[in-house]
Design a protein around this motif. Structure first.
Motif, short mmCIF file in Angstrom:
data_model
loop_
_atom_site.label_atom_id
_atom_site.label_comp_id
_atom_site.label_asym_id
_atom_site.label_seq_id
_atom_site.Cartn_x
_atom_site.Cartn_y
_atom_site.Cartn_z
N GLU A 164 0.74 -1.33 -0.14
CA GLU A 164 0.05 -0.14 -0.03
C GLU A 164 0.80 1.34 0.05
O GLU A 164 0.72 2.25 -0.88
CB GLU A 164 -1.01 0.00 1.34
CG GLU A 164 -1.96 1.37 1.20
CD GLU A 164 -2.45 1.63 2.61
OE1 GLU A 164 -3.54 2.13 2.58
OE2 GLU A 164 -1.76 1.59 3.65
N ALA A 165 2.09 1.23 1.04
CA ALA A 165 2.74 2.34 0.93
C ALA A 165 3.39 2.76 -0.50
O ALA A 165 3.61 3.82 -1.05
CB ALA A 165 3.99 2.23 2.04
N ALA A 166 3.81 1.55 -0.98
CA ALA A 166 4.62 1.67 -2.31
C ALA A 166 3.63 2.03 -3.41
O ALA A 166 4.00 3.08 -4.12
CB ALA A 166 5.19 0.40 -2.85
N ASN A 167 2.47 1.64 -3.52
CA ASN A 167 1.46 2.05 -4.38
C ASN A 167 1.21 3.57 -4.39
O ASN A 167 0.82 4.34 -5.17
CB ASN A 167 0.32 1.20 -4.41
CG ASN A 167 0.31 -0.01 -4.88
OD1 ASN A 167 -0.50 -0.84 -4.74
ND2 ASN A 167 1.14 -0.47 -5.44
N LYS A 168 1.31 4.26 -2.98
CA LYS A 168 0.90 5.52 -2.78
C LYS A 168 2.28 6.36 -3.01
O LYS A 168 1.79 7.50 -3.62
CB LYS A 168 0.51 5.56 -1.30
CG LYS A 168 0.25 6.80 -0.84
CD LYS A 168 -0.10 7.13 0.66
CE LYS A 168 -0.33 8.66 0.99
NZ LYS A 168 -0.73 8.33 2.52
#
Length: 546
Positions: A164-168
């Protein structure tokens, strides 16, 4: 020289999970789905091997063994003619380093030369590799990331909501690299397809992969000191107890063991790297196996006997390499790259320094030999989201330049610096100068990956020794049920890794009794391990592995 795209085989279907953010309310982790490989094919580069005319290995490569080069090529090919940095804007990059941080911009001729060749300046934010995961978690949580971030795979699997952090925070690279688009960046297109597939997070291609060796680590020894003491390499884990007694002499500031031996013992005792198929068709995790429990009990004996260096006893993240180089510790576990790194770091000041690799060993004489199998990629470079098309392409061009494989001028400059200044060539072998030892460190190296080659011929016996060891290790690779399947670890399971393995460290150091391990395993199962098993079994069934 590139390793075959199919070296891992079974690219088949790819399992992926959607990791759910932890908000104020507790949410369920997705059970995950199986995604066909041809669906991923639309996200990742079409592989185009980068051929270097006339470059032939002295020792042949095979499915799991890097080609070996016993000398340096007389001529290096220039792979990239145009300077990749054209905007004049400084690049910010966060990278790990296992060693001494070199002088910074303005005080480092290696940086000056590489940046001149790049056409712009890279400003590195270098952090201690031993504690990099803590720094990484803080930076990701802040949301304020540099333009380029190197993330080791062994750190990201501990971060519960990494996807989730990477996608954000990080850019989708498919618009620039998917399929034939990667021809714009030919050195990136040279990577194995399996490695690129591991750069997909939550259905988005985001990580530029560092292509892995099949083998995660090995036991290394200070061969010079072992010979001084008249000692042989361990043939079994049981031999380690004998060696511990023979080597350790606190009055002489010499201890047998450093950190990381828990993983070598888990492997030696026969525990799987992650999951293992049981006879009843279900999966068990490494924590749940009798072999894992036996390895903990054995390691606790080594700690209790006083055979582990006190710095490691006090701090599991202490710098093993420095202690090993000083001769205060003789045996430890490390990645295969540590061999040449340590030879270069410590050999110049101590001509007697010799590091040697130990053949894979079982727990006891006659026991089954087993070598864990690595994932196809071990580290990833991410590019910050929202930089715009031109800047993203510029950073990809930088990563492409830094991806030069062995036999290219780019590889030579990134790895060794400038001939005549940072190194000389004697008898076809690179010899680092004092300035090279001071200024050249793995920095630009961590802005990309590259196909592997066993090429550090400047260190006597290393190329042949690594080739021989790899050949033996390849014959005993574990039959991991998820080889070739892209599985993103469910967030609950990832979040349990650090606290569970911290408890392992407490047990081996005598802060908890060994008898508590079954209770710890039960907690792991109840808090997300059993849920993870359901997810992995679903992926395994969908891929025909159960």
């Amino acid at each position: 020289m590139a390793i075959s795209t199919n070296r891992r085989g079974f690219l088949g279907l790819v399992g992926a999970s959607v990791l759910v953010a932890g908000c104020a309310e507790k949410k369920e982790v997705s059970r995950g789905t199986a995604v066909a490989a041809d669906k991923l094919k639309s996200l990742v580069p079409t592989r185009v091997p980068f051929e270097i005319p006339g470059l032939k290995p002295d020792l042949p490569g095979s499915e799991f063994v890097q080609p070996g080069f016993l000398s340096r090529p007389a001529q290096m090919v220039q792979a990239v003619t145009a300077k990749p940095l054209t905007s004049g804007k400084e690049v910010t990059a966060m990278t790990p380093l296992w060693g001494t941080v070199p002088p910074g911009l303005g005080s480092n001729s290696y940086y000056d030369t590489v940046n001149e060749r790049l056409g712009g300046t890279v400003r590195f934010n270098i952090s201690d590799g031993n504690t990099y995961g803590q720094k990484l978690s803080t930076v990701l949580a802040s949301g304020d990331v540099p333009e380029m971030v190197m993330v080791p795979e062994w750190e990201l699997i501990k971060i519960g909501h990494f996807t989730e952090a990477a996608n954000k925070l990080f850019a989708d690279l498919s618009p620039y690299l998917a399929g034939d688009k990667a021809k714009e960046f030919p050195l990136l297109a040279n990577y194995d397809t399996a490695a690129w597939q591991y750069g997909v997070f939550g259905g988005v291609l985001q990580g530029i992969p560092w292509q892995n060796d099949p083998f995660p680590f090995a036991t290394f020894v200070r061969q010079d000191i072992m010979e001084e003491l008249g000692l042989e390499h361990p043939k079994t884990a049981q031999d380690l107890l004998t060696l511990g007694k023979e080597i350790t002499d606190a009055k002489k500031k010499r201890w047998a063991f450093g950190g990381g031996m828990e993983q070598e013992l888990q492997r030696a005792f026969g525990a799987p790297r992650e999951w293992r198929k049981k006879s009843d068709g279900t999966l068990e995790y490494k924590y749940e196996t009798a072999e894992w429990a036996a390895s903990i009990e054995f390691l606790a004996k080594i700690f209790e006997a006083g055979y582990v260096h006190p710095d490691i006893v006090a701090n599991k993240d202490a710098d093993n390499k420095g202690i090993f180089g000083s001769g205060q510790m003789i045996i430890y576990r490390d990645g295969l790259g540590s061999w040449h790194e340590n030879m270069g770091r410590f050999g110049a000041d101590n001509p007697k320094f010799r590091q040697m690799i130990v053949d894979p060993y079982p727990a006891q004489a006659g026991g089954k030999l087993l070598m864990w199998r690595n994932e196809p990629a071990s580290m990833f470079v991410f590019i910050k989201k929202g930089l715009g098309d031109a800047r993203t392409r510029e950073l990809l061009a930088l990563s492409n330049w830094a991806s030069g494989p062995f036999g290219t001028q780019e590889y030579e400059l990134v790895t060794n610096g400038v001939e005549g200044k940072h190194y000389t060539v004697e008898g076809g072998k690179v010899k680092q100068t004092a300035l090279g030892r001071k200024e050249v460190a793995p920095t630009y190296l961590f802005l990309s990956g590259r196909p592997n080659a066993n090429s550090m011929s400047q260190y006597e016996g290393l190329v042949q020794g690594l080739w021989d060891w790899s050949t033996k290790a390849a014959a005993i690779l574990d039959n991991d049920p998820f080889v070739g399947i892209r599985v993103e670890r469910p967030s609950k399971m990832a979040g349990l890794t650090v606290p569970t393995e911290d408890k392992v460290q407490e047990i081996v150091r005598g802060k908890r009794p060994v008898s508590e391990w079954p209770k710890i395993v039960k907690e792991w199962q109840d808090q997300g391990g059993n849920e993870a098993r359901e997810f992995y079994m679903k992926v395994a069934r969908e891929n025909g592995r159960l």
